[in-house]
Design a protein around this motif. Sequence first.
Motif, mmCIF file in Angstrom:
data_model
loop_
_atom_site.group_PDB
_atom_site.id
_atom_site.type_symbol
_atom_site.label_atom_id
_atom_site.label_comp_id
_atom_site.label_asym_id
_atom_site.label_seq_id
_atom_site.Cartn_x
_atom_site.Cartn_y
_atom_site.Cartn_z
ATOM 1 N N ALA A 4 6.692 11.207 6.627
ATOM 2 C CA ALA A 4 6.089 10.781 7.894
ATOM 3 C C ALA A 4 6.958 9.709 8.543
ATOM 4 N N GLY A 5 7.561 8.848 7.709
ATOM 5 C CA GLY A 5 8.451 7.815 8.232
ATOM 6 C C GLY A 5 9.666 8.395 8.922
ATOM 7 N N ARG A 6 10.181 9.513 8.380
ATOM 8 C CA ARG A 6 11.309 10.167 9.055
ATOM 9 C C ARG A 6 10.896 10.661 10.429
ATOM 10 N N GLY A 57 0.816 -1.207 0.000
ATOM 11 C CA GLY A 57 0.000 0.000 0.000
ATOM 12 C C GLY A 57 0.847 1.254 0.000
ATOM 13 N N PRO A 58 0.212 2.400 -0.155
ATOM 14 C CA PRO A 58 0.944 3.678 -0.220
ATOM 15 C C PRO A 58 1.621 4.000 1.104
ATOM 16 N N ALA A 59 2.702 4.755 1.019
ATOM 17 C CA ALA A 59 3.454 5.127 2.219
ATOM 18 C C ALA A 59 3.996 6.538 2.057
ATOM 19 N N ASP A 60 4.244 7.198 3.185
ATOM 20 C CA ASP A 60 4.731 8.577 3.220
ATOM 21 C C ASP A 60 6.111 8.574 3.863
ATOM 22 N N ALA A 63 9.456 3.073 4.141
ATOM 23 C CA ALA A 63 9.564 3.951 2.965
ATOM 24 C C ALA A 63 10.657 4.993 3.172
ATOM 25 N N TYR A 64 10.727 5.535 4.378
ATOM 26 C CA TYR A 64 11.772 6.518 4.681
ATOM 27 C C TYR A 64 13.155 5.882 4.598
ATOM 28 N N ILE A 111 15.386 -4.699 4.995
ATOM 29 C CA ILE A 111 15.065 -3.735 6.052
ATOM 30 C C ILE A 111 13.973 -4.283 6.965
ATOM 31 N N LEU A 112 12.956 -4.863 6.358
ATOM 32 C CA LEU A 112 11.857 -5.415 7.157
ATOM 33 C C LEU A 112 12.361 -6.517 8.082
#
Length: 950
Positions: free
Chosen positions: A817-819, A811-814, A944-945, A858-859
């Motif tokens: 916002a992750g930072r 799904g979409p990510a920002d 995402a960041y 990363i996950l």
Amino acid sequence: MSRTDLACLTLLWLGVGSVQAEPPRPPIEVPKATDPRLIVELFAAAPDIVQPIAVDFDANGRLLVVESHTHFRPASYDGPNFDRIRILEDTNGDGKADRFTTFFEGTTATMDLAVHPDGSVYVATRNEIVRLRDTTGDGKADEKTRIVFLETKGNYPHNGLSGLAFDSRGNLDFGMGENLGEPYKLIAADGTTLTGGGEGGNYYTCTADGKKLHRVATGFWNPFGAGRDLFGRLFIVDNDPDASPPCRLLHVVPGGDYGFQFRYGRAGRHPFQAWNGELAGTLPMMAGTGESPCEVVCYESDGLPAEYLGNLLVPAWADHRVERYVPRQNGASLVGDRQPFVQGGKNFYPSGLAVAPDGSLYVSDWGSQSYQLHGKGAIWRIRWKDARPAPRPADPKQALFSLHRPIREAAARTLAKTEPGREFLREHLLAEEVPVRAAVLTALIDADDRKVDLLAIVNDPEVELGRRELALRGLLARGDDVSKIAQANIASSLRDLAITGLKGDAAVPLLMQFLINPDPFLRHAAVQQLAQLPESLSRIIHTSLTEPKARIGLLLAWRASGERDTVPMRVLADYLEDPDPDVRFLAMKWVSDEKLTPFRGAIAKLLEQPLLDPRAVVGAATTLARLDNKPISDDNLAGYFLERLRNKQSTPATRLMAIRAIPSTQAKLKTDELIDLLKQADPALRVEALRVLKDRADAKAKPAVIALARDDKQPVAVRAQSLVTLAALPLPYDTDLLIQLSGGEDAELRLEALRALVEAKLSPEQRQLRAAIKTKIVAEDQASARINKVPIHTDRPAAKDTEGWLKLLEGPADAEAGRRIFEQTQLAGCFKCHQVEGRGANVGPDLSLIGRTDRQWILESLLRPSAVVAPHYQTWQVQTLDERTRSGLLVHTNLDESQYIDEKGNRFKVLATDVQELKAVKNSIMPEGLLDRLTDQEIRDLIAYLLTLK
């Protein structure tokens, strides 16, 4: 001063003098063997022996001890004017020294002692290495010969010459510390002179009489101890810089660079420095050690249990213990597992370590944390309860099979001198015991016996790897063609050695392949060998190489070649414009290290680029400072960036770069200045000022931060960052404001306010008000539940179900916002341990380039942080005498005090004297359930960041 530096310093030469009237001393606390099969016994103590440093056994089986009387000598001290080498003997066999005589007196700042196979005694002081001989047999040295002299203005006791060892041919190995970065000349007995300064500690070798001096490796802090194993591999223990624990156990290879350079500061944290192979061209540690390691012994005898054979034994001065490391193959090198086996009390400061003729261990104990001479000290014996007296035959044919290494190897050398003796050795190349096979092969190779089929040994997979390496070194010494070995599907350590024998243009394609090998030791060998082929290098156009690692390898080879004509200089100019940031960075480091002033304009041009990452910004500024002969210090570099930040004529991009390059802790950047930056027109500059204020957590900034959060004319990015900063400032929160914003019109602000409320204490009225606010998007449902302490992770996949997680997080990510989630104190709090682009704490790995990996990696790192833990980030479980148990990552040490950081980012200090038990923990300090506190959308945004960090 680092605890390790201090520790080994004091231990290395403290001396005591005459014993003045003083009250009776309490009984000495006996160190405890954590291995129940061992016994620790007192062999000698003050006043019979004081401030002992290094120890070894002479050809007659007597214990030699360096007794210091010059290390930080108090004005009132009235002992001998010089250091002494004492002979300690147990003449009646009761296990206690009862005869104390002086073998030699007359050195100052004595650091180390080692007995050569021929019986000579080598002594290292801060500035010279001398060879002592007793030619009359009266127990006193009557012949003194200088082997090496260090000419320098540096005069600190601990960072000169030390770390004595010998190879199988009797050549002398020795170390030199960082020397405070001072220029120096190292002058050998034959006049060979090596110069330098600022590059860090080095390790050298020369013949036993001081000829053919050359440098083996560089990049150390203070290599206090060294030893070679049965197969000739060299191991060194290196003390750590002020801010880069742990100390290191290193497998040292010719030409190796182990990363530390004093010219870039004592702390070891500058981006031009490396401590565990972080920089291309540098090599990693074999293991992290206890604090202040001062010696390494490759144990091969019969006075300890069988599993100690082949172990590397290390006294950790400041941790009051003796450790053993079990080496294991790791690609072309080795790694080691730490297993402490003797732990002392608060006054046990072990420094020297030697194997006795009966196979037991003798340890010199400085006896105090005081650097000044104090009149204390002891010698301890460590023995196996069940050890049985073993024969020590004089006949070489019998002695060859002794488990005691000095006897066995001396016998092999004697037999190798004659053809009948060599024939006897050849008959035992396949002896049952590995140590015997190693001694036989070593002696035959050193005698250049051509009847041994070394190639057959190398190619035999049934032969132990160490002996195959020995045979391959023999082939290389003969100059035989080993190219087929380098290309074979064979152990990495053999390929590593074979690479060093590749010669000529025909070898270049194979060497180029090794430049991109994942094993740093194989890459290193290829670089070193390419450096021997400058004509071939000149025909390789680096820009035609699509793989950045290949271009990096070529750059390192050019530099190692020593060529400085127009060709490599033109090549370096191209490298400074390379599209890959790692390539440019290493090219910049070359300019800085060697102060290549013709490139100043190119570096200045680089620094003006607005999109440089913080590492490159610091590197460029450092390089300019070096070229301008300015000191490299945080204050000096900060001044450079502050000038650009304060210049209102600078472009917004330049000012933004400048503030990002200034550490949050920089005292010259005042909180008032940061508050003033919140009024600047550029929103990005305001956000960056808020990030610095977050790291500082200065309550003085709270009114200005709250004003930004309330100001609906501010861009959402600024208001959202102000909420992250507000959550990091001292309590109380402005909870009314947060509740108000959590129900506002903007989704970003609503979510950020919900995050800031996670740890807020709400009154009943506030809870009622918050409950009345209806969520507007799905992402707010979990964030709201979290405030009410409702679990939000019960229906998620198991941590090992990577595929399930990847599906959940579609799904979409920002990324922005992750930072903020990364920096949010109340949630992930990643910044407390990790640094990104100059912000955060430099405790865990720097994540500025983690985006070069992939989403799955990363996950998995977030879900299972303990799957792989580098030695540099080892977690320790500390149990103190008050029965408290805490776990943390070692951050800093100073004398008896260690500082750790726990899984919540909180720091705590522990005195070594308060430690009941200290053990390594498999799990990473990064908590396994880190993602449990985050909503599904927050995890998407965080990943995402991280993926943007390239």
